[in-house]
Structure formats: structure tokens, C-alpha cells
Write a protein that holds these residues in place. Structure first.
Motif, mmCIF file in Angstrom:
data_model
loop_
_atom_site.group_PDB
_atom_site.id
_atom_site.type_symbol
_atom_site.label_atom_id
_atom_site.label_comp_id
_atom_site.label_asym_id
_atom_site.label_seq_id
_atom_site.Cartn_x
_atom_site.Cartn_y
_atom_site.Cartn_z
ATOM 1 N N GLU A 1 0.998 -1.103 0.092
ATOM 2 C CA GLU A 1 -0.185 0.148 0.137
ATOM 3 C C GLU A 1 0.951 1.263 0.049
ATOM 4 O OE1 GLU A 1 -2.379 1.254 3.559
ATOM 5 O OE2 GLU A 1 -3.975 0.810 2.144
ATOM 6 N N SER B 1 -7.767 8.945 2.403
ATOM 7 C CA SER B 1 -7.190 7.549 2.404
ATOM 8 C C SER B 1 -6.860 6.995 1.069
ATOM 9 C CB SER B 1 -8.124 6.723 3.219
ATOM 10 O OG SER B 1 -9.294 6.662 2.588
ATOM 11 N N LEU B 2 -6.025 6.155 0.795
ATOM 12 C CA LEU B 2 -5.898 5.620 -0.527
ATOM 13 C C LEU B 2 -6.991 5.128 -1.150
ATOM 14 C CD1 LEU B 2 -3.533 5.077 -2.506
ATOM 15 C CD2 LEU B 2 -3.188 2.883 -1.313
ATOM 16 N N ASP B 3 -7.716 4.301 -0.440
ATOM 17 C CA ASP B 3 -8.853 3.781 -0.965
ATOM 18 C C ASP B 3 -10.112 4.685 -1.518
ATOM 19 O OD1 ASP B 3 -10.006 4.561 1.424
ATOM 20 O OD2 ASP B 3 -10.367 2.677 2.271
ATOM 21 N N ALA B 4 -9.904 6.021 -1.217
ATOM 22 C CA ALA B 4 -10.932 7.039 -1.483
ATOM 23 C C ALA B 4 -10.613 7.324 -2.897
ATOM 24 C CB ALA B 4 -10.789 8.199 -0.673
ATOM 25 N N GLN C 1 2.448 1.768 -3.334
ATOM 26 C CA GLN C 1 1.158 2.228 -4.433
ATOM 27 C C GLN C 1 0.948 3.632 -4.268
ATOM 28 O OE1 GLN C 1 -2.369 0.190 -3.849
ATOM 29 N NE2 GLN C 1 -3.574 1.245 -5.773
ATOM 30 N N GLN D 1 -2.252 7.691 3.673
ATOM 31 C CA GLN D 1 -3.032 8.916 3.519
ATOM 32 C C GLN D 1 -2.494 9.959 2.583
ATOM 33 O OE1 GLN D 1 -6.182 9.643 5.366
ATOM 34 N NE2 GLN D 1 -5.581 7.480 6.121
ATOM 35 N N ARG E 1 -10.967 7.148 -6.957
ATOM 36 C CA ARG E 1 -11.965 6.479 -7.472
ATOM 37 C C ARG E 1 -11.281 6.497 -9.057
ATOM 38 N NH1 ARG E 1 -13.549 3.721 -5.041
ATOM 39 N NH2 ARG E 1 -15.422 3.222 -6.534
ATOM 40 N N GLY F 1 -3.312 3.240 7.579
ATOM 41 C CA GLY F 1 -3.326 3.177 6.295
ATOM 42 C C GLY F 1 -2.494 4.221 5.630
#
Length: 229
Positions: A91, A221-224, A94, A210, A226, A208
Motif C-alpha cells: 500500500e 485515504s488511498l481507498d478514496a 502504491q 493517507q 476513484r 494506512g
């Protein structure tokens, strides 16, 4: 007859598992200590049992199964710790690769500067028959309207030319996006507007990676993310 009380094993189990995932050195040490304690108790049981009423095979099997379970939990914790470390490392790499990259994240802001606007997007969970985007000025009035028509489910990106509905250039600043959509003749709300930001920094935290997207969008966050543009 002296027996190996299962409450002793249960107590050992709780002591071993209550602290959660530990480092590999502690895990190995705990497992070795647990095995030693079990063997000591088992030998004591065998030495002190009543010859006329020995411990049953089923009891011994249950006790051995308990010690095997605890050892398995220790090994599983060690394995999960290694997997977690690999995920965190992946992560971080990435997130670092996104430095200076443009991304779309959840938000309703679009910025204008020197007659140029930042891109924006729309994420739909389903196909819609018609979608409309209104751009609002600082006073809340509609300064630009986009009739997008029918759109398929997924992420759609758009670019505003910076011109208002009256043909004049929009003043520099931040504008707000409002999206409405229809599906099968009814209002559709399962959608999200997306704003554009440039990743200017990456922070690794306990929760995680940021991403710093500047003063308007802040830290996400990284998963934000899109979409990467």
C-alpha cells in the motif's frame, strides 16, 4: 484420580490469545512455554492417576486437541502478521507512485483559475436515463448547467471550459457541483460527485496510507481514490 483440569488449559488459551497478534519472537516463545506447561501437567496426571480408574482415551484426546489448537492459533497469528506487513508495504508503494498525479475522489468542488477549470467526475451505481450537472457560484446561484443525457453505470469524467451560461469567463475561485439524475421516470440518488486533486504528499499512518490533496480536498485515504488521471 488426578486429572488434567480443562480449566487450566482454558486459562492458558486465554493467556495466549488475549494479547492478539504479537511479534514472531514472542509467538515462538509463547508456543514453547505452552508446550512445556502442557507436558508438565500431562506427566503429573499420568504419575498421579488411580491405576484402578485411569484417565480415559477420550479425555487425553481432548486435551491433546486443545494444545494443538492453541499451537495452531500461535502459528496463524504469526502468518497473519506477515501478511499484514506485506499489505502495508504494498500500500505504501502504491501511494508513493501517486505523488504529483491527478486523482478523482469523492467531493463536489471544482476550481477555476486563469479561465481553466479542474476536471470533475460522476460515479453511478446503475444506468440512468438522464443526468444534469449544475455549477453553483459562491452565492449559491446556478452559473453553468450541463445536460449529460443517458449515462451507463460507472465513473464518468468531465472538463468544464470555464465559460458561464451567458458565455463569459468564470471568475477564479471554487465552485460547487450539484448533480440530479433520473431512472425509469423517477429521481435517482445512488450517485457520487467526484472532485479533482493532485497528490502533493503521502503519509503512512496506523490506519494506512493517507494522500494530501491540498487545502480544498484535504487528506484522504488511498481507498478514496476513484480514478487516476
Amino acid at each position: 484420580m488426578a486429572t488434567l483440569d480443562t480449566s487450566v488449559l482454558n486459562s492458558i488459551n486465554q493467556t495466549t490469545t488475549s494479547s492478539g497478534v504479537t511479534d514472531s519472537t514472542q509467538s515462538v516463545s509463547s508456543t514453547e512455554e505452552l508446550n512445556d506447561q502442557f507436558m508438565t501437567l500431562l506427566v503429573a496426571q499420568m504419575q498421579n492417576q488411580d491405576p484402578m480408574d485411569p484417565v480415559s482415551n477420550s479425555d487425553l484426546t481432548a486435551q491433546l486437541a486443545q494444545i494443538s489448537t492453541v499451537s495452531g492459533i500461535e502459528e496463524l497469528n504469526t502468518t497473519l502478521e506477515g501478511i499484514t506487513a506485506q499489505i502495508s508495504s504494498s500500500e505504501a508503494l502504491q501511494a508513493a507512485s501517486l505523488l504529483d498525479q491527478g486523482v478523482l475522489v469523492g467531493g463536489n468542488a471544482v476550481l477555476v483559475g486563469n479561465a481553466t477549470s479542474t476536471p470533475f467526475g460522476l460515479e453511478l451505481a446503475d444506468d440512468v436515463d438522464n443526468a444534469t450537472v449544475e455549477v453553483l457560484g459562491a452565492d449559491g446561484s446556478v452559473v453553468k448547467t450541463f445536460e449529460l443525457g443517458a449515462l451507463e453505470a460507472g465513473i464518468h469524467g468531465f472538463v468544464w471550459d470555464g465559460l458561464l451560461d451567458d458565455g463569459t469567463e468564470a471568475a477564479d475561485g471554487s465552485y460547487q457541483l450539484v448533480v440530479t439524475a433520473e431512472r425509469a421516470g423517477e429521481s435517482y440518488d445512488d450517485l457520487q460527485t467526484l472532485s479533482y486533486g493532485v497528490v502533493s504528499g503521502v503519509n503512512q499512518t496506523d490506519s494506512g496510507a493517507q494522500l494530501d490533496l491540498g487545502p480544498v480536498l484535504g487528506v484522504v485515504s488511498l481507498d478514496a481514490v476513484r480514478q487516476v488521471l
